[in-house]
Design an enzyme around this catalytic site. Structure first.
Site, PDB file in Angstrom:
ATOM      1  N   ASP A  62      28.548 -25.396   2.985  1.00 26.23           N
ATOM      2  CA  ASP A  62      27.529 -25.946   2.093  1.00 26.23           C
ATOM      3  C   ASP A  62      26.544 -24.839   1.751  1.00 26.23           C
ATOM      4  OD1 ASP A  62      25.504 -27.959   1.026  1.00 26.23           O
ATOM      5  OD2 ASP A  62      27.004 -29.307   1.860  1.00 26.23           O
ATOM      6  N   HIS A  90      19.140 -20.027   7.077  1.00 23.35           N
ATOM      7  CA  HIS A  90      17.843 -20.102   6.395  1.00 23.35           C
ATOM      8  C   HIS A  90      18.052 -20.602   4.968  1.00 23.35           C
ATOM      9  CE1 HIS A  90      16.026 -17.885   9.725  1.00 23.35           C
ATOM     10  NE2 HIS A  90      17.049 -17.061   9.656  1.00 23.35           N
ATOM     11  N   ASN A 185      31.143 -37.196  -7.867  1.00 26.38           N
ATOM     12  CA  ASN A 185      30.023 -38.057  -8.248  1.00 26.38           C
ATOM     13  C   ASN A 185      29.930 -38.284  -9.751  1.00 26.38           C
ATOM     14  OD1 ASN A 185      29.393 -37.876  -5.558  1.00 26.38           O
ATOM     15  ND2 ASN A 185      27.467 -36.774  -5.839  1.00 26.38           N
ATOM     16  N   SER A 248      28.845 -36.997  -1.210  1.00 28.46           N
ATOM     17  CA  SER A 248      28.493 -35.988  -0.203  1.00 28.46           C
ATOM     18  C   SER A 248      28.139 -36.673   1.116  1.00 28.46           C
ATOM     19  CB  SER A 248      27.301 -35.141  -0.667  1.00 28.46           C
ATOM     20  OG  SER A 248      27.666 -34.243  -1.670  1.00 28.46           O
TER      21      SER A 248
END
Length: 453
Positions: A62, A90, A185, A248
């Site tokens: 991701d 990060h 989606n 997701s």
């Protein structure tokens, strides 16, 4: 490789119907948990009485996972960022953190914060693109396999298949790693890598067991899970939590359930884990008597407790997963290896048989072919001229962009978004009236299950 949709935007931000919950003064300690309706839907107490996923590593490919989030401390392993920017640990975007939280969040303080479905799991964060913003997912899959992952969560998708994606999925299959992927989606056919053979593609449902209106569909969909109004970890609008919709989120729930099963039944193969998840799934009333898998629900709706406790034969090592071909990925993969898809020479979804028709070798056929060829050539010349004119007036596109979207840079991107100061839950916009629910959500599953054997 063309730049296409990245599914993460819907589930982790306010885009496309997502709504940030408000920083309400004097919010109750369990406000976040009250809003996590899937956890009541699944009945975490019952699930955790059997398994919490201990000892299982789930890779999250991701945009990185923030290990400093109080709900994830101690649950995130050192990861990998092929871009060399350290974005695996990060992140500048909240999507990966939300997926990791849905899987493994343990909350913090005295019953505060979000809870994941499998809090015993360790998360292996892997960034999705290279230093040139090109697609790194195939190499990321291999890296995850080589570093101990038993489940790989890919909550993203593209209309174009990545180069080498089939080989990477085959590599995971060869090493007994289950790859779980979002269907998409856009209320369209399943995107890649969800449509590739060998993965477990996931659709999204709401609180009423109805398919989310934007959940992608097709014969590749294997299972559905909650994906509407999902609250989870992530730095949205200055707060610590996000709410949104998307496959997701449903994918992360299925990855977590797979980890629970792998911890409970370590002898099962990846295919047999998928088999246990699908055989225990709830078949909605609307599908009674229908042939499974359904293009929207797959084999039904995820039920983690039943997957852990029902008497289900192990079955074949492959389970319901389509066999990987290990070949190079094409723009439109064959449906021959997809669950429920049509093999060559058989009836397809519309009931017709795809057939190649020969034009023969007659002079008439050659003449027509030549004429068509000249017409195509003329059309190509026109297209080249139009494109050349547009390029003169349009800014140049960024080279090498991955099909999963390019990273966004925030100021001081390595600053943890959760400083040591009081934080109100959610974001700073008012929540919808009457949200979150104050009464526990009633589990709508009932006693029925997927009896397809």
């Amino acid at each position: 490789m063309t730049l296409t949709r990245f599914l993460r935007a819907i589930s982790a931000t306010t885009l496309v119907g997502g709504l940030l919950l408000a920083g309400v003064p004097a919010a109750s300690a369990d406000q976040v948990r009250d809003a996590q309706w899937p956890n009541q839907y699944f009945d975490l107490k019952k699930v955790w009485s059997v398994s919490k996923g201990d000892g299982v590593i789930v890779a999250v490919i991701d945009d990185g996972v923030d290990a400093s989030h109080p709900d994830l401390t101690g649950s995130v392993l050192p990861g990998h960022d092929p871009s060399g920017q350290g974005l695996d640990a990060h992140p500048t975007l909240p999507h990966g953190t939300k997926m990791a939280g849905i899987i493994a969040a343990h909350g913090h303080g005295s019953n505060e914060g979000a809870l994941g479905l499998a809090p015993g799991v360790k998360i292996l964060p892997i960034y999705k693109t290279t230093a040139h913003n090109s697609d790194a997912v195939p190499d990321d899959i291999r890296w995850a396999v080589d570093h101990g992952a038993k489940v790989i969560n890919i909550s993203q998708g593209s209309s174009t298949s990545s180069s080498g994606i089939n080989d990477a999925i085959a590599y995971a299959a060869q090493h007994d790693v289950l790859v779980v992927v979002a269907a998409g989606n856009s209320a369209a056919p399943v995107e890649s890598p969800g449509r590739e053979p060998g993965v477990m593609a996931v659709g999204a449902v709401d609180k009423t067991n109805s398919i989310w209106s934007k959940s992608n569909f097709g014969p590749e969909v294997m299972i559905a899970a909650p994906g509407v109004d999902i609250v989870g970890d992530g730095a949205c609008d200055g707060g610590q939590y996000c709410i949104g919709d998307g496959t997701s989120d449903s994918t992360a729930y299925v990855s977590a359930a797979a980890a629970l099963v792998r911890a409970r039944f370590p002898q099962l193969t990846a295919g047999q884990v998928a088999n246990r998840l699908t055989k225990s799934a709830l078949v909605p009333t609307a599908l009674n008597g229908s042939k499974l898998p359904d293009p929207h629900y797959g084999y039904g709706i995820l039920r983690p407790y039943e997957a852990l406790t029902q008497d289900i034969p192990a079955g074949s090592t492959q389970g319901p997963l389509a066999k990987t071909d290990g070949g190079s990925s094409a723009s439109v993969p064959s449906t021959a290896a997809t669950p429920g898809g049509a093999a060559p020479g058989t009836a397809g979804p519309g009931g017709t048989t795809p057939t190649l028709v020969s034009t023969g070798s007659s002079s008439k056929g050659l003449f027509i072919g030549a004429a068509v060829g000249l017409a195509v050539l003329a059309l190509l010349v026109i297209i080249v001229i139009v494109v050349a004119r547009r390029r003169k007036t349009s800014p140049p596109a960024q080279p090498g962009l991955a099909p999963y979207g390019a990273p966004q840079q925030y100021p001081n991107q390595f600053q943890p978004p959760y400083p040591n100061q009081p934080q109100q839950p959610y974001g700073n916009q008012a929540p919808p009236q009457g949200y979150p629910p104050q009464q526990p959500y009633q589990n709508p599953y009932g006693q029925g299950g997927n009896d397809q054997r």
